[in-house]
Design a protein around this motif. Structure first.
Motif, mmCIF file in Angstrom:
data_model
loop_
_atom_site.group_PDB
_atom_site.id
_atom_site.type_symbol
_atom_site.label_atom_id
_atom_site.label_comp_id
_atom_site.label_asym_id
_atom_site.label_seq_id
_atom_site.Cartn_x
_atom_site.Cartn_y
_atom_site.Cartn_z
ATOM 1 N N PRO A 168 28.507 -64.950 26.691
ATOM 2 C CA PRO A 168 27.819 -63.963 27.536
ATOM 3 C C PRO A 168 27.421 -64.596 28.864
ATOM 4 C CG PRO A 168 26.321 -64.805 25.865
ATOM 5 C CD PRO A 168 27.654 -65.436 25.595
ATOM 6 N N THR A 169 27.220 -63.777 29.861
ATOM 7 C CA THR A 169 26.721 -64.272 31.145
ATOM 8 C C THR A 169 25.232 -64.561 31.009
ATOM 9 O OG1 THR A 169 28.341 -62.947 32.337
ATOM 10 C CG2 THR A 169 26.440 -63.734 33.597
ATOM 11 N N ARG A 170 24.799 -65.741 31.434
ATOM 12 C CA ARG A 170 23.395 -66.109 31.300
ATOM 13 C C ARG A 170 22.524 -65.159 32.118
ATOM 14 N NH1 ARG A 170 20.867 -70.510 29.228
ATOM 15 N NH2 ARG A 170 18.756 -70.940 29.972
ATOM 16 N N GLY A 171 21.376 -64.805 31.558
ATOM 17 C CA GLY A 171 20.479 -63.859 32.205
ATOM 18 C C GLY A 171 19.948 -64.361 33.538
ATOM 19 N N ILE A 172 19.722 -63.429 34.441
ATOM 20 C CA ILE A 172 19.170 -63.751 35.755
ATOM 21 C C ILE A 172 17.643 -63.842 35.646
ATOM 22 C CG2 ILE A 172 18.820 -62.840 38.102
ATOM 23 C CD1 ILE A 172 21.619 -61.585 37.862
ATOM 24 N N ILE A 173 17.059 -64.781 36.368
ATOM 25 C CA ILE A 173 15.599 -64.914 36.453
ATOM 26 C C ILE A 173 15.168 -64.415 37.825
ATOM 27 C CG2 ILE A 173 13.630 -66.481 36.363
ATOM 28 C CD1 ILE A 173 15.316 -68.383 34.679
ATOM 29 N N SER A 174 14.224 -63.475 37.849
ATOM 30 C CA SER A 174 13.749 -62.910 39.118
ATOM 31 C C SER A 174 12.240 -63.020 39.216
ATOM 32 C CB SER A 174 14.150 -61.425 39.219
ATOM 33 O OG SER A 174 15.546 -61.271 39.100
ATOM 34 N N ASP A 175 11.729 -62.921 40.438
ATOM 35 C CA ASP A 175 10.276 -62.907 40.617
ATOM 36 C C ASP A 175 9.763 -61.482 40.454
ATOM 37 O OD1 ASP A 175 10.685 -61.549 43.043
ATOM 38 O OD2 ASP A 175 9.284 -62.815 44.153
ATOM 39 N N ILE A 176 8.470 -61.284 40.641
ATOM 40 C CA ILE A 176 7.836 -59.997 40.380
ATOM 41 C C ILE A 176 8.367 -58.895 41.285
ATOM 42 C CG2 ILE A 176 5.890 -60.328 41.966
ATOM 43 C CD1 ILE A 176 5.740 -58.847 38.392
ATOM 44 N N ASN A 177 8.951 -59.276 42.419
ATOM 45 C CA ASN A 177 9.523 -58.294 43.350
ATOM 46 C C ASN A 177 11.049 -58.214 43.240
ATOM 47 O OD1 ASN A 177 6.984 -57.615 44.595
ATOM 48 N ND2 ASN A 177 7.054 -59.612 45.598
ATOM 49 N N ASN A 178 11.577 -58.713 42.115
ATOM 50 C CA ASN A 178 13.021 -58.695 41.829
ATOM 51 C C ASN A 178 13.844 -59.565 42.782
ATOM 52 O OD1 ASN A 178 12.918 -56.947 39.549
ATOM 53 N ND2 ASN A 178 12.651 -55.209 40.935
ATOM 54 N N THR A 179 13.215 -60.564 43.348
ATOM 55 C CA THR A 179 13.947 -61.557 44.139
ATOM 56 C C THR A 179 14.574 -62.566 43.178
ATOM 57 O OG1 THR A 179 12.360 -61.337 45.942
ATOM 58 C CG2 THR A 179 13.777 -63.289 45.958
ATOM 59 N N PRO A 180 15.896 -62.767 43.203
ATOM 60 C CA PRO A 180 16.547 -63.687 42.257
ATOM 61 C C PRO A 180 16.104 -65.140 42.465
ATOM 62 C CG PRO A 180 18.150 -62.220 43.273
ATOM 63 C CD PRO A 180 16.876 -62.083 44.068
ATOM 64 N N LEU A 181 15.733 -65.777 41.370
ATOM 65 C CA LEU A 181 15.322 -67.178 41.402
ATOM 66 C C LEU A 181 16.355 -68.075 40.728
ATOM 67 C CD1 LEU A 181 11.572 -66.724 40.372
ATOM 68 C CD2 LEU A 181 12.545 -66.749 42.682
ATOM 69 N N ALA A 182 17.114 -67.505 39.797
ATOM 70 C CA ALA A 182 18.190 -68.231 39.119
ATOM 71 C C ALA A 182 19.318 -67.247 38.863
ATOM 72 C CB ALA A 182 17.698 -68.840 37.813
ATOM 73 N N VAL A 183 20.498 -67.529 39.405
ATOM 74 C CA VAL A 183 21.638 -66.607 39.302
ATOM 75 C C VAL A 183 22.864 -67.390 38.834
ATOM 76 C CG1 VAL A 183 20.758 -65.032 41.064
ATOM 77 C CG2 VAL A 183 22.224 -66.949 41.749
ATOM 78 N N ASN A 184 23.992 -66.686 38.722
ATOM 79 C CA ASN A 184 25.239 -67.314 38.290
ATOM 80 C C ASN A 184 26.284 -67.187 39.388
ATOM 81 O OD1 ASN A 184 24.311 -67.745 35.458
ATOM 82 N ND2 ASN A 184 24.253 -65.515 35.470
ATOM 83 N N GLU A 185 26.818 -68.315 39.818
ATOM 84 C CA GLU A 185 27.811 -68.326 40.889
ATOM 85 C C GLU A 185 29.214 -68.329 40.289
ATOM 86 O OE1 GLU A 185 28.224 -70.604 45.124
ATOM 87 O OE2 GLU A 185 27.876 -71.858 43.364
ATOM 88 N N LEU A 186 30.061 -67.399 40.754
ATOM 89 C CA LEU A 186 31.409 -67.258 40.221
ATOM 90 C C LEU A 186 32.341 -68.327 40.778
ATOM 91 C CD1 LEU A 186 33.460 -65.614 38.553
ATOM 92 C CD2 LEU A 186 33.849 -64.218 40.603
ATOM 93 N N GLY A 187 33.106 -68.927 39.867
ATOM 94 C CA GLY A 187 34.123 -69.900 40.253
ATOM 95 C C GLY A 187 35.233 -69.883 39.219
#
Length: 600
Positions: free
Chosen positions: A48-67
């Motif tokens: 599965p694609t690892r879950g995204i971590i966002s701040d309280i305003n939905n600003t991404p803090l940890a994402v997945n970069e495609l390669g």
């Protein structure tokens, strides 16, 4: 007779043959049919694609970069393998062919029929120019790959944490790690790793003798409702970074009513992104040898003498004991002789006659020395334990420390030695063996401000579902009366001209309650009549500077705890930082403008 024996032997042999034929054709049919299926079916677990971590305003803090990842066909001869690697090198340049050969040889077993991954991630831009030529190569295959990316690099690094490669032991923990081959190593990434991983899917295909797919039997997609939202606001985090530029220490901004953490930092921070693919031994050695300990999460693993910030808790213990009340006074003369030792107050001239409120306001050590002798360590440690010292806060960060709340039981268990009254004196002002984490001090401050026990937490929601946390009423009616008095004393610390936080917090937009603290790093010789000025001491021997505060005073909303390592004086160093944080809370709308002072 002989004839009968021969006939019997022949009959038994025929019966045995018939039974064997029956077993092979009927009984073992299911077994061989299942074995045949295994030989013709290919089972692939889908990560599965690892879950995204966002701040309280939905600003991404940890994402997945495609390669992309690069794989080679199994069972290649040595020459074919080297030729294939050379073709990969002509595209990517400067790959370590020897290292990739070892990886291939390790996975290239006789029973393996799957392509072998030799490079787990290549950025899209680096492979684009030769993607077509590699992709049509019969010995090489290219598949999509994801790499964890932290857009803000070092910002909130100790809170967010990072993802790294899983080892063999890690892969035994669950199927998701076995498939992804990655897991959270620190911070939120580690604490919520099982959620962020998601649930793997499964693809079952029928293959021919050449391991080529001829039919899809089943295709179960991964379950990926695994995004999480944190309570932190990245805007506040960026502001904390500015305030702590060039400093080491920790800071926590917590909602006193529900335990949600709006911002928190451990300084110095470090860039998370290099850890995803792995750093060199030289880089690691440099980090762990840094005297400011950038890799230590000081929020939950930094253990410091709390100094005078515990005086409200000790004062509450005094009142709860019934041996001291709000009218009890002691005269501070600047020092206190006891057991052949001189216990100094920070005011060498003495504060004069002090009650509990004025002692907290002026941070008079002498008052607490004398009061602690009257009350005793048992009552003091009991109340401090109720306020959260000497135990984990339960915050959602891994490997939280408990600190040390010294008392008779602790000392006997650890050192097999008796407790001395002199230790009671230094414990009452947050020194000696007493150690606390910034998160413990934040929880303690929130309990005083709200009158409730809460659970500090960074998580706000999981897959869009808001997380709820219990709020407990832990204080007796009498203690609640005492808390009111303690809060008034904290108010005077920041608002009375004699308060230790009065000058450092000038310019603050709202009314706050506070307490400053100075935590000694090295002891002071009894032969030294006058303490050396902190400014004249070596940097790493200077005291740590604390302030814990909450506001607005009228309706407490946020607790702010600031620790500046080797900052010398709590009020002078940590106080202005706390003031700026409260002002920023107003500017961002987290504190209602109705609480702003009239002059603003």
């Amino acid at each position: 007779m002989r004839f009968k024996i021969v006939i019997s032997i022949i009959s038994l042999f025929i019966i045995f043959l018939l039974l064997r034929v029956y077993y092979l054709s009927v009984v073992s049919n299911d077994y061989y049919e299942e074995l045949s299926k295994k030989n013709s079916l290919k089972i692939q677990n889908i990560a599965p694609t690892r879950g995204i971590i966002s701040d309280i305003n939905n600003t991404p803090l940890a994402v997945n970069e495609l390669g992309f990842k690069i794989l080679l066909r199994p069972h290649l001869s040595k020459k074919k393998l080297q030729d294939a690697l050379l073709r990969v090198n002509s595209c990517l340049k400067n790959i370590d062919i020897a290292k990739l050969t070892k990886i291939y040889d390790r996975e290239n077993s006789y029973y393996n029929q799957d392509d072998i991954e030799i490079i787990d991630y290549v950025e899209y831009k680096n492979i684009l120019s030769c993607f077509f030529f590699l992709n049509i190569d019969e010995d090489i295959s290219i598949e999509h790959s994801l790499k964890r990316l932290y857009p803000y690099n070092s910002l909130a690094s100790h809170v967010i944490g990072y993802v790294g490669k899983a080892n063999t032991e890690d892969m035994l923990k669950n199927d998701a790690i076995k498939v992804s081959k990655k897991l959270g190593k620190t911070g939120i990434e580690k604490y919520y790793d099982e959620i962020l991983q998601g649930t793997p899917g499964k693809k079952i295909t029928k293959v021919n003798s050449l391991n080529q797919e001829v039919e899809i039997i089943d295709n179960t997609k991964p379950i990926m409702n695994n995004d999480i939202t944190l309570s932190i606001d990245i805007r506040m985090q960026e502001y904390l970074d500015k305030l702590f530029k060039g400093l080491s220490g920790a800071v926590v901004v917590m909602d006193v009513n529900d335990g949600s953490i709006l911002a928190a930092g451990s300084y110095p921070e470090y860039n998370l992104n290099p850890f995803v693919t792995g750093i060199t031994q030289r880089e690691w050695d440099k980090m762990i040898q840094d005297l400011d300990h950038p890799f230590t999460n000081k929020l939950v693993n930094g253990k410091y003498p709390p100094g005078s910030v515990v005086k409200m808790g000790v004062g509450l213990a005094f009142l709860d004991s019934g041996k001291i009340d709000v009218n009890t006074t002691f005269t501070c003369t600047g020092s206190f002789e006891f057991g052949g030792r001189k216990f100094r107050c920070h005011n060498i001239w003495g504060h004069g006659v002090m009650n509990l409120k004025t002692a907290i306001r002026s941070s008079c050590d002498d008052y607490f020395y004398k009061g602690s002798l009257k009350v005793g360590i048992a009552d003091i440690s009991k109340t401090l334990s109720e306020l959260g010292f000497g135990k984990k806060t339960g915050v959602d960060l891994p490997l939280e420390s408990v600190g040390i709340l010294p008392n008779r039981v602790w000392k006997q268990a650890r050192f097999k030695k008796p407790w001395y009254q002199g230790e009671t004196l230094i414990t009452s002002i947050g020194q000696g063996d007493f150690l606390a984490t910034p998160m413990q001090v934040a929880l303690y401050t929130a309990k005083i401000a709200s009158g409730y026990s809460i659970k500090p937490h960074f998580i706000d929601s999981i897959a869009g579902v808001k997380q709820e946390f219990e709020k407990k009423d832990i204080f007796t009616p009498l203690q609640k009366q005492h808390l009111k008095y303690i809060r008034e004393a904290m108010y005077e610390v920041a608002n009375n001209i004699r308060g230790t936080a009065y000058k450092p917090t000038q310019g603050i937009k709202i009314n706050i309650a506070a307490k400053t603290g100075t935590a000694q790093v090295v002891g002071i010789s009894q032969n030294e009549k006058k303490r050396m000025q902190e400014e004249n001491m070596e940097y790493y021997t200077r005291s740590h500077a604390w302030i814990n505060a909450y506001g607005p005073y009228e309706e407490p909303k946020y607790a702010v705890v600031v620790l500046v390592e080797h900052g010398m004086h709590g009020g002078a160093t940590a106080g202005p930082i706390a003031k700026d944080i409260f002002n920023k809370l107003v500017d961002l709308g987290y504190i209602d403008k109705k609480f702003i002072k009239k002059q603003y």
